[in-house]
Design an enzyme around this catalytic site. Structure first.
Site, mmCIF file in Angstrom:
data_model
loop_
_atom_site.group_PDB
_atom_site.id
_atom_site.type_symbol
_atom_site.label_atom_id
_atom_site.label_comp_id
_atom_site.label_asym_id
_atom_site.label_seq_id
_atom_site.Cartn_x
_atom_site.Cartn_y
_atom_site.Cartn_z
ATOM 1 C CE LYS A 87 57.376 33.558 37.050
ATOM 2 N NZ LYS A 87 56.080 32.901 36.856
HETATM 3 O O1 G3P Z 1 54.607 30.609 35.281
HETATM 4 C C1 G3P Z 1 55.287 30.159 34.142
HETATM 5 C C2 G3P Z 1 54.824 28.834 33.605
HETATM 6 O O2 G3P Z 1 54.638 27.881 34.568
HETATM 7 C C3 G3P Z 1 53.954 28.851 32.417
HETATM 8 O O3 G3P Z 1 53.423 27.600 32.081
HETATM 9 O O4 G3P Z 1 51.885 26.156 30.844
HETATM 10 O O5 G3P Z 1 51.941 28.626 30.346
HETATM 11 O O6 G3P Z 1 53.810 27.148 29.637
HETATM 12 P P1 G3P Z 1 52.725 27.362 30.660
#
Ligand code: G3P
Length: 218
Positions: A87
């Site tokens: 990533k």
């Molecule tokens: O892995 C990236 C992503 O899914 C982050 O989610 O909820 O931290 O915005 P969030």
């Protein structure tokens, strides 16, 4: 549509696998930090543990922001298992590294994508997956789904093969909206996935069936 689980927590991953509908895992530095792992060895071991549990792609994120550092970390991660997808953040050196990894046959997930232009660059650099962050766009009162629709249109215009991995999914509705648009993958915690189960008519219907079954068995 593939379902990935967005966590570095082994119990959550096991619970999701038990449902039989999980196709992979995504992690990020915040999710790793949440696990309280100390030091690089412990973090690498966690990726290995996840790879051993899951039959699918596992995204592991680099934390370097310069080309050489991203390449060094990415290659180290990729060596852990063929399941690992490196990533990489959507920054200038990240795009350069995506292109490098593509040449090396290392699969990538371009993260922190918030615009169609960024998604186009990720695909041009050969990213395996692009991760637009739907919830974080909604958080600032823009519309995450509009971005998804834009990326789908642009990729279709040119037959770009990068898979759209909708990230930062906050609700079951997000999952359904992604499916309506034809997204390749959604990644989210277990909760929005379990939310898909819910319908009051299912509960009412089941209650009635069970009551009737009790009558005919008494
Ligand atoms: O892995 C990236 C992503 O899914 C982050 O989610 O909820 O931290 O915005 P969030």
């Amino acid at each position: 549509m593939k379902f990935f689980i967005d966590t570095a927590n082994l119990e959550q991953i096991e619970e999701a696998i038990a449902l039989g509908i999980i196709d992979g895992v995504t992690t990020n530095p915040s999710l790793i930090a949440k696990e309280g792992l100390q030091g690089e060895n412990a973090i690498m071991q966690r990726y290995v543990d996840i790879c051993n549990l899951v039959d699918g792609d596992i995204s592991a994120e680099v934390v370097a922001t310069d080309f050489e550092g991203i390449v060094r970390e990415g290659e180290m991660l990729a060596e852990l298992s063929p399941k690992i997808v490196v990533k990489v953040p959507m920054i200038k050196d990240g795009v350069k590294a995506l292109n490098y990894f593509t040449q090396q046959g290392i699969r990538t997930n371009c993260t922190l994508v918030f615009s169609a232009g960024q998604a186009l660059l990720a695909a041009k650099a050969g990213a395996t997956y692009v991760s637009p962050f739907i919830g974080r766009i909604d958080d600032i009162t823009w519309n995450g789904m509009d971005l998804i629709a834009q990326i789908i249109e642009i990729y279709a215009n040119y037959g770009l093969e990068t898979e759209i991995l909708a990230a930062s999914i906050r609700s079951s509705l997000h999952i359904v909206q992604c499916a309506e648009l034809g997204v390749d993958v959604v990644t989210c915690p277990l909760k929005p996935i379990l939310g898909l189960l819910k319908h009051p008519l299912t509960d009412i219907g089941l209650e009635k069936f069970l009551a009737d079954a009790r009558k005919s068995r008494s």
